[in-house]
Design a protein around this motif. Structure first.
Motif, PDB file in Angstrom:
ATOM      1  N   ARG A 107       9.981  -1.551 -16.368  1.00 45.51           N
ATOM      2  CA  ARG A 107      11.322  -0.972 -16.456  1.00 45.51           C
ATOM      3  C   ARG A 107      12.350  -2.056 -16.168  1.00 45.51           C
ATOM      4  N   TYR A 108      13.376  -2.103 -17.020  1.00 47.06           N
ATOM      5  CA  TYR A 108      14.441  -3.077 -16.818  1.00 47.06           C
ATOM      6  C   TYR A 108      15.466  -2.475 -15.866  1.00 47.06           C
ATOM      7  N   GLU A 109      15.313  -2.778 -14.577  1.00 48.73           N
ATOM      8  CA  GLU A 109      16.251  -2.285 -13.580  1.00 48.73           C
ATOM      9  C   GLU A 109      16.457  -3.369 -12.535  1.00 48.73           C
ATOM     10  N   ARG A 110      17.419  -3.161 -11.660  1.00 50.73           N
ATOM     11  CA  ARG A 110      17.743  -4.187 -10.671  1.00 50.73           C
ATOM     12  C   ARG A 110      16.593  -4.319  -9.681  1.00 50.73           C
ATOM     13  N   PRO A 111      15.987  -5.516  -9.589  1.00 47.85           N
ATOM     14  CA  PRO A 111      14.882  -5.693  -8.652  1.00 47.85           C
ATOM     15  C   PRO A 111      15.367  -5.499  -7.207  1.00 47.85           C
ATOM     16  N   GLN A 112      14.562  -4.841  -6.404  1.00 49.67           N
ATOM     17  CA  GLN A 112      14.869  -4.643  -4.997  1.00 49.67           C
ATOM     18  C   GLN A 112      13.564  -4.457  -4.250  1.00 49.67           C
ATOM     19  N   LYS A 113      13.654  -4.233  -2.946  1.00 50.33           N
ATOM     20  CA  LYS A 113      12.465  -4.162  -2.109  1.00 50.33           C
ATOM     21  C   LYS A 113      11.469  -3.139  -2.652  1.00 50.33           C
ATOM     22  N   GLY A 114      10.261  -3.617  -2.966  1.00 50.64           N
ATOM     23  CA  GLY A 114       9.220  -2.726  -3.445  1.00 50.64           C
ATOM     24  C   GLY A 114       9.374  -2.265  -4.874  1.00 50.64           C
ATOM     25  N   ARG A 115      10.391  -2.774  -5.587  1.00 48.89           N
ATOM     26  CA  ARG A 115      10.619  -2.344  -6.971  1.00 48.89           C
ATOM     27  C   ARG A 115      10.797  -3.579  -7.848  1.00 48.89           C
ATOM     28  N   TYR A 116      10.022  -3.666  -8.888  1.00 52.41           N
ATOM     29  CA  TYR A 116      10.052  -4.829  -9.774  1.00 52.41           C
ATOM     30  C   TYR A 116      10.156  -4.360 -11.222  1.00 52.41           C
ATOM     31  N   ARG A 117      10.473  -5.293 -12.112  1.00 52.07           N
ATOM     32  CA  ARG A 117      10.559  -4.935 -13.531  1.00 52.07           C
ATOM     33  C   ARG A 117       9.173  -4.793 -14.142  1.00 52.07           C
ATOM     34  N   GLN A 118       8.227  -5.573 -13.646  1.00 53.05           N
ATOM     35  CA  GLN A 118       6.814  -5.250 -13.887  1.00 53.05           C
ATOM     36  C   GLN A 118       6.272  -4.790 -12.546  1.00 53.05           C
ATOM     37  N   PHE A 119       5.883  -3.525 -12.482  1.00 55.38           N
ATOM     38  CA  PHE A 119       5.345  -2.970 -11.248  1.00 55.38           C
ATOM     39  C   PHE A 119       4.036  -2.273 -11.566  1.00 55.38           C
ATOM     40  N   HIS A 120       3.387  -1.754 -10.554  1.00 58.36           N
ATOM     41  CA  HIS A 120       2.059  -1.165 -10.736  1.00 58.36           C
ATOM     42  C   HIS A 120       2.000   0.194 -10.055  1.00 58.36           C
ATOM     43  N   GLN A 121       1.292   1.106 -10.689  1.00 56.30           N
ATOM     44  CA  GLN A 121       1.144   2.442 -10.127  1.00 56.30           C
ATOM     45  C   GLN A 121      -0.304   2.900 -10.175  1.00 56.30           C
ATOM     46  N   ILE A 122      -0.631   3.796  -9.246  1.00 54.91           N
ATOM     47  CA  ILE A 122      -1.825   4.624  -9.365  1.00 54.91           C
ATOM     48  C   ILE A 122      -1.340   5.993  -9.840  1.00 54.91           C
ATOM     49  N   ASP A 123      -2.164   6.687 -10.594  1.00 58.86           N
ATOM     50  CA  ASP A 123      -1.721   7.931 -11.228  1.00 58.86           C
ATOM     51  C   ASP A 123      -2.892   8.907 -11.322  1.00 58.86           C
ATOM     52  N   ALA A 124      -2.614  10.171 -10.990  1.00 55.78           N
ATOM     53  CA  ALA A 124      -3.630  11.230 -11.104  1.00 55.78           C
ATOM     54  C   ALA A 124      -3.007  12.436 -11.773  1.00 55.78           C
ATOM     55  N   GLU A 125      -3.709  13.027 -12.743  1.00 57.90           N
ATOM     56  CA  GLU A 125      -3.199  14.171 -13.498  1.00 57.90           C
ATOM     57  C   GLU A 125      -4.302  15.220 -13.650  1.00 57.90           C
ATOM     58  N   LEU A 126      -3.888  16.487 -13.582  1.00 56.72           N
ATOM     59  CA  LEU A 126      -4.809  17.598 -13.834  1.00 56.72           C
ATOM     60  C   LEU A 126      -4.188  18.424 -14.959  1.00 56.72           C
ATOM     61  N   ILE A 127      -4.792  18.346 -16.144  1.00 57.47           N
ATOM     62  CA  ILE A 127      -4.219  18.920 -17.360  1.00 57.47           C
ATOM     63  C   ILE A 127      -5.035  20.127 -17.811  1.00 57.47           C
ATOM     64  N   GLY A 128      -4.342  21.215 -18.079  1.00 56.00           N
ATOM     65  CA  GLY A 128      -5.001  22.381 -18.637  1.00 56.00           C
ATOM     66  C   GLY A 128      -5.248  23.506 -17.659  1.00 56.00           C
ATOM     67  N   SER A 129      -4.781  23.377 -16.424  1.00 50.15           N
ATOM     68  CA  SER A 129      -4.967  24.447 -15.442  1.00 50.15           C
ATOM     69  C   SER A 129      -3.614  25.021 -15.036  1.00 50.15           C
ATOM     70  N   PRO A 130      -3.415  26.337 -15.221  1.00 48.73           N
ATOM     71  CA  PRO A 130      -2.155  26.970 -14.828  1.00 48.73           C
ATOM     72  C   PRO A 130      -2.171  27.452 -13.380  1.00 48.73           C
ATOM     73  N   GLU A 131      -3.272  27.236 -12.682  1.00 42.67           N
ATOM     74  CA  GLU A 131      -3.451  27.816 -11.363  1.00 42.67           C
ATOM     75  C   GLU A 131      -2.779  26.979 -10.269  1.00 42.67           C
ATOM     76  N   PRO A 132      -2.195  27.642  -9.261  1.00 47.06           N
ATOM     77  CA  PRO A 132      -1.618  26.894  -8.136  1.00 47.06           C
ATOM     78  C   PRO A 132      -2.658  26.065  -7.391  1.00 47.06           C
ATOM     79  N   LEU A 133      -3.931  26.436  -7.531  1.00 46.75           N
ATOM     80  CA  LEU A 133      -4.995  25.668  -6.884  1.00 46.75           C
ATOM     81  C   LEU A 133      -5.030  24.227  -7.394  1.00 46.75           C
ATOM     82  N   ALA A 134      -4.624  24.023  -8.652  1.00 46.49           N
ATOM     83  CA  ALA A 134      -4.580  22.659  -9.196  1.00 46.49           C
ATOM     84  C   ALA A 134      -3.528  21.833  -8.451  1.00 46.49           C
TER      85      ALA A 134
END
Length: 414
Positions: A113-140
């Motif tokens: 993302r092209y944004e102003r670099p600051q503490k902990g935020r970079y233009r190339q940064f890294h994330q971990i990501d988790a998704e649960l797709i296809g469940s309408p239940e609040p348990l998800a």
């Protein structure tokens, strides 16, 4: 003047303890996601621009100001991914992943993302990501929140981190709330910030999380979602909070916590801390039941979260819970005639799962002293005895590592 090219602003070279903290975050995430049976996926670093413009929204800052987009040689507009969810949604629709619904997937990697670099935020940064797709239940929603809570605890950074939780209601609830917000903020339009005046008709929910002091003066008295929640939406949120209570996950209600895009429904959440200054969000996510439709797919319930690896690594480093493991074995080659034997041994040690280093260069007389200063649990010196390469095993006491090295020496011929 140096002619060496410099790093691009907003990027970083990660080394030493910073790199170890970064790796620790990823390794812990990989271990935890396996406990919850989330499948590992790898995603392209770039997609067709419309994947993000249609899913994130043309009017958002990410799409209008921050994306790295370019035209390839075929004249097609491509974009370096600014987030994971849109690409995962595209893959769910195009790669036949629907057959695995409800699908639990996890990934990590660089985003741009092209944004102003600051503490902990970079233009190339890294994330971990988790998704649960296809469940309408609040348990998800509960499963993902419990998973996130466990991740922070296993990283040793949960102290001082608070889960803030809100509901955005179902479609009817959200639409009624949105209309009330527009009516309320219209009465104060001239006094709002320029950004909020621009958002008023298109995205009034975003005014609620504005950091501008001019907007905050009116947010406290703005209509809140609870007034507009349908019975179904109330039941959904009650099921989420009951699940968190049962799992022992602490949370606090944050009525102004929102997601501006229309496809977000029901649960919205952020894990926040004061230990990162103004950039206090550690991990965030929510339910996005309308996203697939924005990409031309069928209505598909889904919920997910993401967290910046750099921010998590900073908290890990600050907590002081991560220290480099002491060296297990060091090999001192005091006679070059024994180098071949030492090479066989160190290879066998590593294949047995023991970390090892070898001192075999420089003055032969000083190699042993250099090896001693490395502070390994076990030291093996190599020389020549009766004309043949020989090894001498040393340790303060016969530990498990000592016995493992001894077994390797017995199995390797000089």
């Amino acid at each position: 003047m140096s002619t060496t090219p410099q790093a691009i602003r907003g990027t970083q070279d990660i080394f030493g303890t910073d790199a170890e903290a970064f790796a620790h975050v990823v390794e812990t995430f990989e271990r935890v996601r396996k406990l919850y049976r989330f499948r590992r996926v790898e995603m392209p670093v770039f997609e067709k621009t419309e994947v993000f413009s249609r899913s994130i929204g043309e009017t958002t800052d990410v799409v209008s100001k921050e994306m790295y987009s370019f035209e390839d040689r075929g004249g097609e507009s491509l974009t370096l991914r600014p987030e994971f969810t849109a690409g995962l949604a595209r893959a769910y629709l195009t790669d036949g992943w629907k057959q695995f619904a409800p699908l639990k997937v996890a990934t990590h990697g660089p985003l741009f993302r092209y944004e102003r670099p600051q503490k902990g935020r970079y233009r190339q940064f890294h994330q971990i990501d988790a998704e649960l797709i296809g469940s309408p239940e609040p348990l998800a929603d509960v499963e993902l929140l419990v998973m996130a809570d466990q991740l922070l605890k296993e990283l040793g950074i949960s102290d001082g981190v608070t889960l803030q939780l809100n509901t955005l209601g179902d479609v009817a609830s959200r639409d009624a709330w949105r209309a009330a917000l527009i009516e309320y903020f219209r009465g104060h339009k001239a006094e709002l910030s320029e950004d909020s005046q621009d958002r008023l008709e298109r995205n009034p929910l975003r005014i609620l999380d504005s950091k501008d002091l001019r907007d905050k003066a009116f947010v406290a008295d703005a209509p809140m979602i609870d007034t507009f929640l349908s019975a179904e939406a109330q039941d959904f949120f009650a099921a989420v909070t009951a699940g968190l209570d049962a799992a022992g996950v602490a949370y606090e209600r944050a009525p102004s916590l929102v997601r501006g895009l229309d496809y977000y429904r029901h649960t919205a959440f952020e894990f926040v801390t004061t230990r990162l200054g103004a950039q206090g969000t550690v991990l965030g996510g929510g339910r996005y039941d309308g996203l697939m439709e924005s990409l031309g797919g069928p209505a598909t319930p889904a919920v997910g979260w993401a967290a910046g690896i750099e921010r998590l690594a900073m908290l890990v480093a600050d907590a002081g819970t991560l220290s480099e493991a002491p060296l297990t074995v060091v090999l001192a080659v005091e006679d070059d005639a024994a180098l071949g034997y030492a090479q066989k041994v160190i290879t066998a040690l590593r294949f047995q799962g023991l970390d090892a280093e070898m001192v075999a260069t420089g003055s032969a007389r000083k190699r042993f002293d250099k090896a001693v200063k490395m502070g390994a649990k076990v030291l093996v010196s190599f020389g020549v005895k009766d004309g043949e390469p020989a090894a001498n095993l040393r340790a303060a006491e016969p530990t498990a590592e000592y016995l493992a090295v001894e077994q390797v020496l017995q199995s390797v011929n000089p």
